[in-house]
Design a protein around this motif. Sequence first.
Motif, PDB file in Angstrom:
ATOM      1  N   PRO A 182       0.804  -1.227   0.000  1.00 33.40           N
ATOM      2  CA  PRO A 182       0.000   0.000   0.000  1.00 33.40           C
ATOM      3  C   PRO A 182       0.838   1.278   0.000  1.00 33.40           C
ATOM      4  CG  PRO A 182      -0.929  -1.586   1.541  1.00 33.40           C
ATOM      5  CD  PRO A 182       0.355  -2.177   1.044  1.00 33.40           C
ATOM      6  N   PHE A 183       1.953   1.289   0.711  1.00 33.21           N
ATOM      7  CA  PHE A 183       2.808   2.483   0.741  1.00 33.21           C
ATOM      8  C   PHE A 183       3.369   2.772  -0.651  1.00 33.21           C
ATOM      9  CE2 PHE A 183       2.666   1.376   5.185  1.00 33.21           C
ATOM     10  CZ  PHE A 183       2.704   2.601   5.834  1.00 33.21           C
ATOM     11  N   ASN A 184       3.809   1.733  -1.350  1.00 31.31           N
ATOM     12  CA  ASN A 184       4.355   1.922  -2.690  1.00 31.31           C
ATOM     13  C   ASN A 184       3.266   2.331  -3.677  1.00 31.31           C
ATOM     14  OD1 ASN A 184       6.918   1.187  -1.794  1.00 31.31           O
ATOM     15  ND2 ASN A 184       6.566  -0.979  -2.227  1.00 31.31           N
ATOM     16  N   CYS A 185       2.050   1.818  -3.483  1.00 30.46           N
ATOM     17  CA  CYS A 185       0.929   2.205  -4.352  1.00 30.46           C
ATOM     18  C   CYS A 185       0.614   3.690  -4.212  1.00 30.46           C
ATOM     19  CB  CYS A 185      -0.306   1.372  -4.004  1.00 30.46           C
ATOM     20  SG  CYS A 185      -0.155  -0.379  -4.411  1.00 30.46           S
ATOM     21  N   VAL A 186       0.686   4.209  -2.988  1.00 30.14           N
ATOM     22  CA  VAL A 186       0.446   5.641  -2.761  1.00 30.14           C
ATOM     23  C   VAL A 186       1.516   6.478  -3.450  1.00 30.14           C
ATOM     24  CG1 VAL A 186       0.381   7.453  -1.012  1.00 30.14           C
ATOM     25  CG2 VAL A 186      -0.811   5.301  -0.604  1.00 30.14           C
ATOM     26  N   LEU A 187       2.771   6.085  -3.311  1.00 31.00           N
ATOM     27  CA  LEU A 187       3.860   6.829  -3.938  1.00 31.00           C
ATOM     28  C   LEU A 187       3.701   6.837  -5.450  1.00 31.00           C
ATOM     29  CD1 LEU A 187       6.992   5.721  -1.865  1.00 31.00           C
ATOM     30  CD2 LEU A 187       5.427   7.620  -1.452  1.00 31.00           C
ATOM     31  N   ASN A 228      -5.831   6.906   7.150  1.00 29.69           N
ATOM     32  CA  ASN A 228      -5.976   6.689   8.593  1.00 29.69           C
ATOM     33  C   ASN A 228      -5.687   5.242   8.981  1.00 29.69           C
ATOM     34  OD1 ASN A 228      -6.657   9.362   9.044  1.00 29.69           O
ATOM     35  ND2 ASN A 228      -8.862   8.989   8.922  1.00 29.69           N
ATOM     36  N   LYS A 229      -5.899   4.324   8.064  1.00 27.58           N
ATOM     37  CA  LYS A 229      -5.683   2.915   8.362  1.00 27.58           C
ATOM     38  C   LYS A 229      -4.220   2.487   8.215  1.00 27.58           C
ATOM     39  CE  LYS A 229     -10.288   1.104   7.284  1.00 27.58           C
ATOM     40  NZ  LYS A 229     -11.073   0.180   6.421  1.00 27.58           N
ATOM     41  N   LEU A 230      -3.409   3.307   7.573  1.00 27.19           N
ATOM     42  CA  LEU A 230      -2.002   2.943   7.378  1.00 27.19           C
ATOM     43  C   LEU A 230      -1.276   2.888   8.720  1.00 27.19           C
ATOM     44  CD1 LEU A 230      -0.968   5.017   4.225  1.00 27.19           C
ATOM     45  CD2 LEU A 230      -1.428   2.571   4.356  1.00 27.19           C
ATOM     46  N   GLN A 231      -0.486   1.856   8.903  1.00 30.71           N
ATOM     47  CA  GLN A 231       0.284   1.684  10.130  1.00 30.71           C
ATOM     48  C   GLN A 231       1.758   1.532   9.782  1.00 30.71           C
ATOM     49  OE1 GLN A 231      -1.381  -1.598  12.334  1.00 30.71           O
ATOM     50  NE2 GLN A 231      -3.204  -0.449  12.930  1.00 30.71           N
ATOM     51  N   TYR A 232       2.588   2.237  10.539  1.00 30.17           N
ATOM     52  CA  TYR A 232       4.032   2.213  10.295  1.00 30.17           C
ATOM     53  C   TYR A 232       4.695   1.180  11.208  1.00 30.17           C
ATOM     54  CZ  TYR A 232       3.266   6.590   7.788  1.00 30.17           C
ATOM     55  OH  TYR A 232       2.819   7.550   6.906  1.00 30.17           O
ATOM     56  N   ASN A 233       5.740   0.570  10.674  1.00 27.36           N
ATOM     57  CA  ASN A 233       6.547  -0.354  11.474  1.00 27.36           C
ATOM     58  C   ASN A 233       8.016  -0.085  11.184  1.00 27.36           C
ATOM     59  OD1 ASN A 233       7.096  -1.615   8.973  1.00 27.36           O
ATOM     60  ND2 ASN A 233       5.370  -3.027   9.240  1.00 27.36           N
ATOM     61  N   TYR A 239       9.119   5.777   5.231  1.00 24.00           N
ATOM     62  CA  TYR A 239       8.142   6.312   4.286  1.00 24.00           C
ATOM     63  C   TYR A 239       7.351   7.483   4.862  1.00 24.00           C
ATOM     64  CZ  TYR A 239       8.456   2.405   0.928  1.00 24.00           C
ATOM     65  OH  TYR A 239       8.864   1.515  -0.024  1.00 24.00           O
ATOM     66  N   ARG A 240       7.467   7.746   6.143  1.00 23.84           N
ATOM     67  CA  ARG A 240       6.541   8.657   6.823  1.00 23.84           C
ATOM     68  C   ARG A 240       6.487  10.039   6.174  1.00 23.84           C
ATOM     69  NH1 ARG A 240       3.914   8.465  11.654  1.00 23.84           N
ATOM     70  NH2 ARG A 240       5.059   6.585  12.268  1.00 23.84           N
ATOM     71  N   LYS A 241       7.638  10.646   5.903  1.00 27.98           N
ATOM     72  CA  LYS A 241       7.633  11.995   5.348  1.00 27.98           C
ATOM     73  C   LYS A 241       7.023  12.018   3.950  1.00 27.98           C
ATOM     74  CE  LYS A 241       8.003  16.265   5.269  1.00 27.98           C
ATOM     75  NZ  LYS A 241       7.103  17.047   6.133  1.00 27.98           N
ATOM     76  N   ALA A 242       7.406  11.057   3.113  1.00 22.54           N
ATOM     77  CA  ALA A 242       6.839  10.999   1.763  1.00 22.54           C
ATOM     78  C   ALA A 242       5.333  10.774   1.815  1.00 22.54           C
ATOM     79  CB  ALA A 242       7.521   9.893   0.957  1.00 22.54           C
TER      80      ALA A 242
END
Length: 449
Positions: A182-187, A228-233, A239-242
């Motif tokens: 999901p993070f890569n899809c957003v980018l 809102n559902k994204l969770q960082y680990n 990825y947080r800043k991007a």
Amino acid sequence: MKANELITVYEFETLSTGKRDGRITLKQLEELRTFFEKKGETYFKLTRDGVQFRQYVGVIQVGKLLIEVLPKADKDDGEREKDEWRKMLIGMLKAIGTFNIHAPSSSSLRLKSNTILELYFELFVAEVESLLHQGLVKRYRKTEGNTTALKGSLQFGKHIQQNLVHKERFYVRHTVYDREHPFNCVLYKTVKVLLQLNTNAVLQSRIGSLLLNFPEMPDIRADELFFNKLQYNRKTEGYRKAMEIARLILLNYHPDVKNGQNSVLALMFDMNLLWEKFVYVSLRKHLKDAGAEEQVPKLFWKPEGGHAMGMNPDIVLKRGTDQCVVLDTKWKNLDGGKPSPDDLRQMYVYGKYFGAKKVALVYPGKLDYRKGNYYLELEHRKIGDFECGLHYIPVQEKIGDWQVEIAKQVCKEFLPTDFVVLWPEESKVKIKLDDKLSKIHPTPHPATQ
């Protein structure tokens, strides 16, 4: 790619098509009206032949029209150029963390950005370039489909349905380990949006290079709920800043699905909230022992069988002590006038409920503190001793100096004389106000002695 037409205005300024102004065309005005009607935004209000902006600052891009709205604290300040106000706005955003200037990839920013929009674009591109260099995060995911090898579990029903003729295929469900995250899809989605919106030639080549090197991702619906559902680990923290910038861009991007010519991107900030946050961050940074708190809730009214209502003053110093001070920030120019009755009533309630020694309204402007603004006593209708001051703090050219000035003035007017202000250039040195509160003397920090 053809550059956008840039129009720079100040908050509360009007853009019109009439003879008095004539900076926008009828077509551009119609695009702004369509955006206003469809999205219901409050960034500006419609006038007879134009639009008048409100307290929001930032940029609005409508098709090829780019409108930059800058703050202006003093209407009489004619010497300060628009470029200085632009730098001040960017500096305030950096100070409160909207731009993370300590991000690892920030040092690779190479463009001299002319607008906040370009600065956001370049910072995002730099972050994605850094992530690509480090390697995109991978994850395990389940997938199913036809393959030429039998792996995972055979889905017999679908296999018979689809491969009755093709004996060499197998319809299977199996687990893969790839970059479809999901993070890569957003980018990926954000990079494609930037390719449409950006008009800076140098940045455009970097965006194109990102698309060539970025693995193709499925389209996603990146709405508020999704973010809102994204969770960082541990793996995705980088990825947080991007993701913060991607969220800001995607949630404020309104594509024109009809012909793609009038897509809208609005990155606007409420100047009242920005001023409040900036003052609070400055006090937290340079008055560490003042116990500065923002938006402190306190209940003050409760209906029978209902939920209680509360109040949230902007900033509270030394809460719970006999030195308690309540500050309410207002980004406006009184121009020698008086504060509104609503503001004064609000400050009176804050003072009583928090047991404050003083309350004050904090404005940007020429340095001044108006004392003697006392409330009338209820019983005797005479001037009491409960004060609501009007505090003006001048805008400084350098953001760091401005933050120190804010802390110094608040310390001077509201805190004990032995209080200290942390000096930014020397983090291990404290600045102490003298007995007359007119000069500052560097005093070694105990840790350096």
